[in-house]
Design a protein around this motif. Structure first.
Motif, PDB file in Angstrom:
ATOM      1  N   VAL A 179     -10.394  -3.700   8.715  1.00 12.56           N
ATOM      2  CA  VAL A 179      -9.284  -2.873   8.227  1.00 12.56           C
ATOM      3  C   VAL A 179      -8.205  -2.743   9.303  1.00 12.56           C
ATOM      4  CG1 VAL A 179      -8.649  -0.532   7.506  1.00 12.56           C
ATOM      5  CG2 VAL A 179     -10.638  -1.607   6.510  1.00 12.56           C
ATOM      6  N   ILE A 182      -8.605   3.199   3.020  1.00 17.03           N
ATOM      7  CA  ILE A 182      -9.231   1.988   2.457  1.00 17.03           C
ATOM      8  C   ILE A 182     -10.656   1.838   2.995  1.00 17.03           C
ATOM      9  CG2 ILE A 182      -9.120  -0.547   2.408  1.00 17.03           C
ATOM     10  CD1 ILE A 182      -5.979  -0.104   2.421  1.00 17.03           C
ATOM     11  N   PHE A 191       0.815  -1.226   0.000  1.00 13.43           N
ATOM     12  CA  PHE A 191       0.000   0.000   0.000  1.00 13.43           C
ATOM     13  C   PHE A 191       0.849   1.277   0.000  1.00 13.43           C
ATOM     14  CE2 PHE A 191      -2.901  -3.169   1.957  1.00 13.43           C
ATOM     15  CZ  PHE A 191      -3.904  -3.105   0.995  1.00 13.43           C
ATOM     16  N   LEU A 236      -0.222   4.098  -2.357  1.00 13.31           N
ATOM     17  CA  LEU A 236      -1.382   4.817  -1.819  1.00 13.31           C
ATOM     18  C   LEU A 236      -0.949   5.857  -0.805  1.00 13.31           C
ATOM     19  CD1 LEU A 236      -4.318   2.349  -1.037  1.00 13.31           C
ATOM     20  CD2 LEU A 236      -4.314   4.278  -2.591  1.00 13.31           C
ATOM     21  N   CYS A 252      -9.735   9.670  -2.113  1.00 18.52           N
ATOM     22  CA  CYS A 252     -10.797   8.648  -2.043  1.00 18.52           C
ATOM     23  C   CYS A 252     -11.675   8.679  -3.291  1.00 18.52           C
ATOM     24  CB  CYS A 252     -11.680   8.870  -0.822  1.00 18.52           C
ATOM     25  SG  CYS A 252     -10.850   8.465   0.706  1.00 18.52           S
TER      26      CYS A 252
END
Length: 256
Positions: free
Chosen positions: A115, A128, A2, A5, A71
């Protein structure tokens, strides 16, 4: 896995917080004008942004906006291809629809549990969780928009020998754009709602002062930060709705 991101989110946040406030304000007003072409909308954005700055909530607001931006981009990048896939196949639609139903009815706090278990606490897990919560309208409305394209238009495209890719790119997506814009609008609103809850697992922004206000019963702090979130929501909503209406009018003119 990730880290891209995280880099994307950090870059967006750095840009929003470190750029001088007059430049950011002008940028937001320019985007509002480009989207809505309405002086009323632009004049509504200006006092909201000035009030946020005056009440010393600028940095938190910019962090929240950068989070919503990332997002929304992710939701569009993931949601539109899934929506296209659903519009192409009834079987795929039958498989994905129940998943979307579960995603939309699940209490937002519940998203944080898996998560946090898998990724721990921090910005990326929060990001996420927000994307999972906010993506269903994007997928549903992309699917709906493409399915609502007039059959006669598609037959005309077939008669001109268009391939399925050309038909999608040049006929279906442009005609479905107003519906897709409604999906983007809903995704932004849901992302904003979730950002406050995601502050519980380390997402920085306007959610953290609200959380602090709840924990310590700081009435004024909670109200002001809550109003800042409402202000951003109204700006995003009005601009994206106005852009959707403009696309709708343009489509009607083209059809006419």
């Amino acid at each position: 896995m990730f880290s891209p991101l995280q880099h994307f989110l950090m870059a967006a946040e750095r840009f929003m917080t470190q750029t001088p406030w007059p430049i950011i304000t002008l940028m937001i007003l320019a985007i509002a004008w480009a989207g809505s072409r309405s002086v009323k909308v632009v004049l509504g954005c200006l006092p909201t942004l000035l009030a946020i700055g005056y009440l010393d909530m600028w940095d938190d607001t910019m962090r929240t906006i950068s989070m919503i931006l990332v997002c929304t981009i992710l939701s569009i990048a993931i949601g539109i291809p899934i929506g296209i896939l659903m519009s192409r196949s009834d079987r795929v639609q039958r498989v994905i629809n129940p998943l979307l139903d579960v995603m939309q009815t699940m209490p937002s706090f519940v998203y944080l549990i898996p998560v946090v278990m898998l990724l721990g606490i921090g910005r990326v897990p929060g990001l996420i969780a927000v994307v999972i919560y906010a993506i269903p309208p994007m997928i549903r409305l992309t699917n709906l928009g493409i399915r609502l394209v007039d059959k006669d238009v598609l037959e005309a495209a077939d008669a001109f020998g268009s391939s399925s890719w050309q038909k999608l790119r040049k006929v279906q997506l442009p005609l479905a754009l107003p519906t897709i814009m409604a999906g983007i609008n809903q995704t932004i609103m849901m992302a904003l709602a979730m950002v406050v809850i995601a502050s519980m697992i380390g997402v920085q922004g306007l959610g953290q002062p609200v959380l602090k206000a709840i924990a310590n019963q700081y009435f004024t702090l909670g109200i002001f930060n809550g109003l800042a979130i409402v202000g951003i929501a109204i700006i995003f909503d009005r601009v994206s709705q106005a852009y959707g209406h403009r696309l709708q009018k343009h489509r009607e003119v083209v059809h006419g």
